[in-house]
Design a protein around this motif. Sequence first.
Motif, PDB file in Angstrom:
ATOM      1  N   ASN A 286      83.049 -42.050  11.864  1.00 14.30           N
ATOM      2  CA  ASN A 286      82.626 -43.372  12.346  1.00 14.30           C
ATOM      3  C   ASN A 286      83.262 -44.493  11.531  1.00 14.30           C
ATOM      4  OD1 ASN A 286      81.021 -42.506  14.470  1.00 14.30           O
ATOM      5  ND2 ASN A 286      79.173 -42.418  13.234  1.00 14.30           N
ATOM      6  N   PHE A 287      83.371 -44.295  10.210  1.00 10.34           N
ATOM      7  CA  PHE A 287      84.043 -45.298   9.387  1.00 10.34           C
ATOM      8  C   PHE A 287      85.475 -45.513   9.883  1.00 10.34           C
ATOM      9  CE2 PHE A 287      81.403 -43.973   5.429  1.00 10.34           C
ATOM     10  CZ  PHE A 287      80.381 -44.830   5.775  1.00 10.34           C
ATOM     11  N   ALA A 288      86.191 -44.418  10.182  1.00  7.31           N
ATOM     12  CA  ALA A 288      87.582 -44.529  10.645  1.00  7.31           C
ATOM     13  C   ALA A 288      87.642 -45.302  11.957  1.00  7.31           C
ATOM     14  CB  ALA A 288      88.197 -43.138  10.805  1.00  7.31           C
ATOM     15  N   ARG A 289      86.731 -45.001  12.870  1.00  7.75           N
ATOM     16  CA  ARG A 289      86.712 -45.740  14.143  1.00  7.75           C
ATOM     17  C   ARG A 289      86.428 -47.224  13.891  1.00  7.75           C
ATOM     18  NH1 ARG A 289      85.183 -40.830  15.444  1.00  7.75           N
ATOM     19  NH2 ARG A 289      82.932 -40.981  15.219  1.00  7.75           N
TER      20      ARG A 289
ATOM     21  N   ASP B 179      91.830 -38.917   8.172  1.00  5.68           N
ATOM     22  CA  ASP B 179      91.805 -39.867   9.282  1.00  5.68           C
ATOM     23  C   ASP B 179      91.332 -41.245   8.809  1.00  5.68           C
ATOM     24  OD1 ASP B 179      92.095 -40.605  12.064  1.00  5.68           O
ATOM     25  OD2 ASP B 179      89.907 -40.492  12.218  1.00  5.68           O
ATOM     26  N   LEU B 180      90.308 -41.279   7.967  1.00  9.89           N
ATOM     27  CA  LEU B 180      89.816 -42.559   7.450  1.00  9.89           C
ATOM     28  C   LEU B 180      90.883 -43.244   6.602  1.00  9.89           C
ATOM     29  CD1 LEU B 180      87.713 -44.736   6.952  1.00  9.89           C
ATOM     30  CD2 LEU B 180      86.717 -43.260   5.169  1.00  9.89           C
ATOM     31  N   LEU B 181      91.524 -42.502   5.730  1.00 14.71           N
ATOM     32  CA  LEU B 181      92.562 -43.112   4.884  1.00 14.71           C
ATOM     33  C   LEU B 181      93.747 -43.577   5.720  1.00 14.71           C
ATOM     34  CD1 LEU B 181      92.335 -40.714   1.825  1.00 14.71           C
ATOM     35  CD2 LEU B 181      91.474 -43.074   1.996  1.00 14.71           C
ATOM     36  N   ALA B 182      94.086 -42.846   6.777  1.00 12.07           N
ATOM     37  CA  ALA B 182      95.160 -43.282   7.681  1.00 12.07           C
ATOM     38  C   ALA B 182      94.754 -44.556   8.413  1.00 12.07           C
ATOM     39  CB  ALA B 182      95.490 -42.171   8.683  1.00 12.07           C
ATOM     40  N   ALA B 183      93.490 -44.649   8.809  1.00 16.17           N
ATOM     41  CA  ALA B 183      93.011 -45.861   9.480  1.00 16.17           C
ATOM     42  C   ALA B 183      93.144 -47.059   8.544  1.00 16.17           C
ATOM     43  CB  ALA B 183      91.556 -45.687   9.924  1.00 16.17           C
ATOM     44  N   TRP B 184      92.779 -46.873   7.273  1.00 16.92           N
ATOM     45  CA  TRP B 184      92.919 -47.974   6.317  1.00 16.92           C
ATOM     46  C   TRP B 184      94.386 -48.329   6.094  1.00 16.92           C
ATOM     47  CZ3 TRP B 184      89.923 -51.657   5.312  1.00 16.92           C
ATOM     48  CH2 TRP B 184      88.545 -51.497   5.264  1.00 16.92           C
ATOM     49  N   ALA B 185      95.250 -47.324   6.052  1.00 15.58           N
ATOM     50  CA  ALA B 185      96.676 -47.589   5.837  1.00 15.58           C
ATOM     51  C   ALA B 185      97.272 -48.403   6.981  1.00 15.58           C
ATOM     52  CB  ALA B 185      97.433 -46.271   5.669  1.00 15.58           C
TER      53      ALA B 185
ATOM     54  N   THR C  90      89.234 -40.980  -3.898  1.00 17.39           N
ATOM     55  CA  THR C  90      88.583 -40.114  -4.891  1.00 17.39           C
ATOM     56  C   THR C  90      87.216 -39.671  -4.392  1.00 17.39           C
ATOM     57  OG1 THR C  90      89.767 -41.197  -6.701  1.00 17.39           O
ATOM     58  CG2 THR C  90      87.757 -39.999  -7.279  1.00 17.39           C
ATOM     59  N   ALA C  91      86.450 -40.600  -3.813  1.00 16.78           N
ATOM     60  CA  ALA C  91      85.127 -40.261  -3.272  1.00 16.78           C
ATOM     61  C   ALA C  91      85.254 -39.162  -2.218  1.00 16.78           C
ATOM     62  CB  ALA C  91      84.474 -41.504  -2.668  1.00 16.78           C
ATOM     63  N   LEU C  92      86.224 -39.317  -1.344  1.00 14.85           N
ATOM     64  CA  LEU C  92      86.426 -38.333  -0.278  1.00 14.85           C
ATOM     65  C   LEU C  92      86.840 -36.977  -0.846  1.00 14.85           C
ATOM     66  CD1 LEU C  92      88.206 -40.787   2.155  1.00 14.85           C
ATOM     67  CD2 LEU C  92      85.940 -39.766   2.520  1.00 14.85           C
TER      68      LEU C  92
ATOM     69  N   ALA D 289      84.588 -27.834   4.401  1.00 17.85           N
ATOM     70  CA  ALA D 289      85.523 -28.593   3.565  1.00 17.85           C
ATOM     71  C   ALA D 289      86.738 -29.013   4.383  1.00 17.85           C
ATOM     72  CB  ALA D 289      85.948 -27.770   2.353  1.00 17.85           C
ATOM     73  N   GLN D 290      87.210 -28.151   5.251  1.00 17.51           N
ATOM     74  CA  GLN D 290      88.355 -28.481   6.100  1.00 17.51           C
ATOM     75  C   GLN D 290      87.991 -29.607   7.075  1.00 17.51           C
ATOM     76  OE1 GLN D 290      89.691 -25.402   8.871  1.00 17.51           O
ATOM     77  NE2 GLN D 290      91.798 -25.885   8.276  1.00 17.51           N
ATOM     78  N   ALA D 291      86.795 -29.573   7.626  1.00 19.12           N
ATOM     79  CA  ALA D 291      86.348 -30.652   8.525  1.00 19.12           C
ATOM     80  C   ALA D 291      86.260 -31.969   7.764  1.00 19.12           C
ATOM     81  CB  ALA D 291      84.996 -30.298   9.142  1.00 19.12           C
ATOM     82  N   MET D 292      85.773 -31.913   6.532  1.00 22.66           N
ATOM     83  CA  MET D 292      85.684 -33.119   5.710  1.00 22.66           C
ATOM     84  C   MET D 292      87.076 -33.623   5.356  1.00 22.66           C
ATOM     85  SD  MET D 292      83.698 -35.326   4.449  1.00 22.66           S
ATOM     86  CE  MET D 292      83.909 -36.687   3.312  1.00 22.66           C
ATOM     87  N   ARG D 293      87.996 -32.722   5.050  1.00 21.67           N
ATOM     88  CA  ARG D 293      89.368 -33.129   4.721  1.00 21.67           C
ATOM     89  C   ARG D 293      90.004 -33.829   5.923  1.00 21.67           C
ATOM     90  NH1 ARG D 293      91.413 -35.504   1.525  1.00 21.67           N
ATOM     91  NH2 ARG D 293      90.678 -34.097  -0.070  1.00 21.67           N
ATOM     92  N   ALA D 294      89.824 -33.285   7.119  1.00 22.94           N
ATOM     93  CA  ALA D 294      90.405 -33.900   8.320  1.00 22.94           C
ATOM     94  C   ALA D 294      89.813 -35.299   8.545  1.00 22.94           C
ATOM     95  CB  ALA D 294      90.171 -33.010   9.535  1.00 22.94           C
ATOM     96  N   ALA D 295      88.499 -35.428   8.417  1.00 26.98           N
ATOM     97  CA  ALA D 295      87.853 -36.732   8.591  1.00 26.98           C
ATOM     98  C   ALA D 295      88.324 -37.705   7.516  1.00 26.98           C
ATOM     99  CB  ALA D 295      86.335 -36.579   8.564  1.00 26.98           C
ATOM    100  N   SER D 296      88.450 -37.219   6.288  1.00 27.53           N
ATOM    101  CA  SER D 296      88.900 -38.054   5.169  1.00 27.53           C
ATOM    102  C   SER D 296      90.316 -38.559   5.390  1.00 27.53           C
ATOM    103  CB  SER D 296      88.851 -37.252   3.870  1.00 27.53           C
ATOM    104  OG  SER D 296      87.542 -36.839   3.577  1.00 27.53           O
TER     105      SER D 296
END
Length: 175
Positions: free
Chosen positions: A51-54, A84-90, A10-12, A75-82
């Motif tokens: 960096n969070f994803a890494r 990636d972070l959620l995939a890293a957590w998954a 939600t934050a992302l 917004a697209q750059a933020m979506r891609a980073a977001s």
Amino acid sequence: MAADTSTLATALDQLVDLMGGVDDENAVRPTPCAGWTVGDLVDHVVAGVGNFARGVRGQEVDWSAPTPRVEGDRAQAMRAASDDLLAAWADAPEDSDAPPPEWQCAELAVHTWDLARGLGRDTAGLEPAVAEKGAAFMEQGLTDDNRGEAFGPARPAPEGADAYTRLAAFAGREV
């Protein structure tokens, strides 16, 4: 049990939405972050999410590295980073020693307030659970002795302030 990332998601999403309103004209506006424009803040947040994803993947992160500029659709750059972070957590193992999603919520909620202010937008309509989770995490560990340069002394929040404004005040922002 895997980390609960629903509030982080939600934050992302909220930051993606806010960044959708950033264009070259308002990217030069000031933010509550001393010396940072809206564009600088966007760059910082997008890089930070990367960096969070890494970090979640157990990779080394150089938090002092220069922040790259976001080129093109913010917004697209933020979506891609977001994503990636959620995939890293998954993909993170259950015993991951990565900083928890709550830490990331704290960082993102404070910068959501910063970005909203820089854009002249209100935070009252944002999901309060993000700021509340971030505040609960920050209040456990952020003291007057360890605020460093990133956080000023806690300030009082105005009567009736929303969760984001209360968090920003705790983080030392002038609210």
